[in-house]
Design a protein around this motif. Sequence first.
Motif, short mmCIF file in Angstrom:
data_model
loop_
_atom_site.label_atom_id
_atom_site.label_comp_id
_atom_site.label_asym_id
_atom_site.label_seq_id
_atom_site.Cartn_x
_atom_site.Cartn_y
_atom_site.Cartn_z
N ALA A 25 33.87 24.37 51.30
CA ALA A 25 32.91 23.27 51.51
C ALA A 25 32.30 23.35 52.90
O ALA A 25 31.10 23.12 53.08
N CYS A 28 29.61 25.88 52.91
CA CYS A 28 28.37 25.37 52.32
C CYS A 28 27.56 24.61 53.36
O CYS A 28 26.33 24.70 53.40
N ALA A 29 28.27 23.87 54.22
CA ALA A 29 27.58 23.13 55.28
C ALA A 29 27.03 24.09 56.34
O ALA A 29 25.90 23.93 56.80
N THR A 100 25.43 17.07 52.51
CA THR A 100 26.34 18.18 52.22
C THR A 100 27.64 18.01 53.00
O THR A 100 28.74 18.12 52.44
N THR A 103 29.72 14.83 51.88
CA THR A 103 30.56 15.03 50.70
C THR A 103 31.77 15.90 51.00
O THR A 103 32.84 15.70 50.43
N ALA A 104 31.62 16.85 51.94
CA ALA A 104 32.76 17.68 52.34
C ALA A 104 33.80 16.83 53.08
O ALA A 104 35.01 16.96 52.84
N ILE A 120 34.03 19.31 45.57
CA ILE A 120 33.53 20.51 46.27
C ILE A 120 32.26 21.01 45.60
O ILE A 120 31.32 21.47 46.26
N THR A 123 29.44 19.09 46.86
CA THR A 123 29.03 19.59 48.17
C THR A 123 28.10 20.78 48.02
O THR A 123 27.05 20.86 48.67
N CYS A 126 24.62 19.71 46.85
CA CYS A 126 23.81 19.12 47.91
C CYS A 126 23.15 20.20 48.76
O CYS A 126 21.96 20.12 49.10
N SER A 127 23.93 21.23 49.10
CA SER A 127 23.36 22.31 49.90
C SER A 127 22.29 23.08 49.13
O SER A 127 21.26 23.47 49.68
#
Length: 201
Positions: A25, A28-29, A100, A103-104, A120, A123, A126-127
């Motif tokens: 996660a 992803c951010a 993003t 949510t993580a 996850i 997440t 969102c990204s």
Amino acid sequence: MSLRVWALKVGELKPMSRSGLLLFAARCAMRIEPWVPDGATAFWSSGLRHVITAAFEPTTTTAAGTRLARELSDRGAMACNALATTDEPLGRCYNYATQTLVTAVEACGVEALPSLKKAIITTAKCSAAIPAVLAHAGRVRVPKGADPVERACVTMWDAIRADIAAVAAAVSAIERAKNRPRTLHACAALWIGTRPAWAPC
């Protein structure tokens, strides 16, 4: 076309432990950090550290996570609203970037593994919304006849999927590292092959 067409399925995350899921996660951010609004950078750094720490220390306080999530969410919404009449697509990207990480951070408080996997995936979605927004706004260049939305979304989801194996293999090294965020960032390239032109850096 809906992001569900390309989105991860729960079964794809089977190789990942709880630690790996939270680190995934965070990756992803990291991938969409270029779209973090200026007013959120300090909270962004704190949020990343929170998620990475929670991957190895589940006792991370939920109160701290709640505050971080609220600060990030507020700043994303404010940045989005500020651009509503001048650059609406960029404003939406700012909001998706902060969401993003929100949510993580919120996923850190999820105990049950099946529920954590669903969090996850949210997440990741969102990204992945960022390239979709850019493509719909005409900001993704593709060869004549190609679909910019499909090209951008597939590029993003391919990069996200590549992280599953990369992060799973690096969990132990990241846990031992003196600088965990740097080690997580360096465990694999954020993009497969050449960075897409629509990703600023």
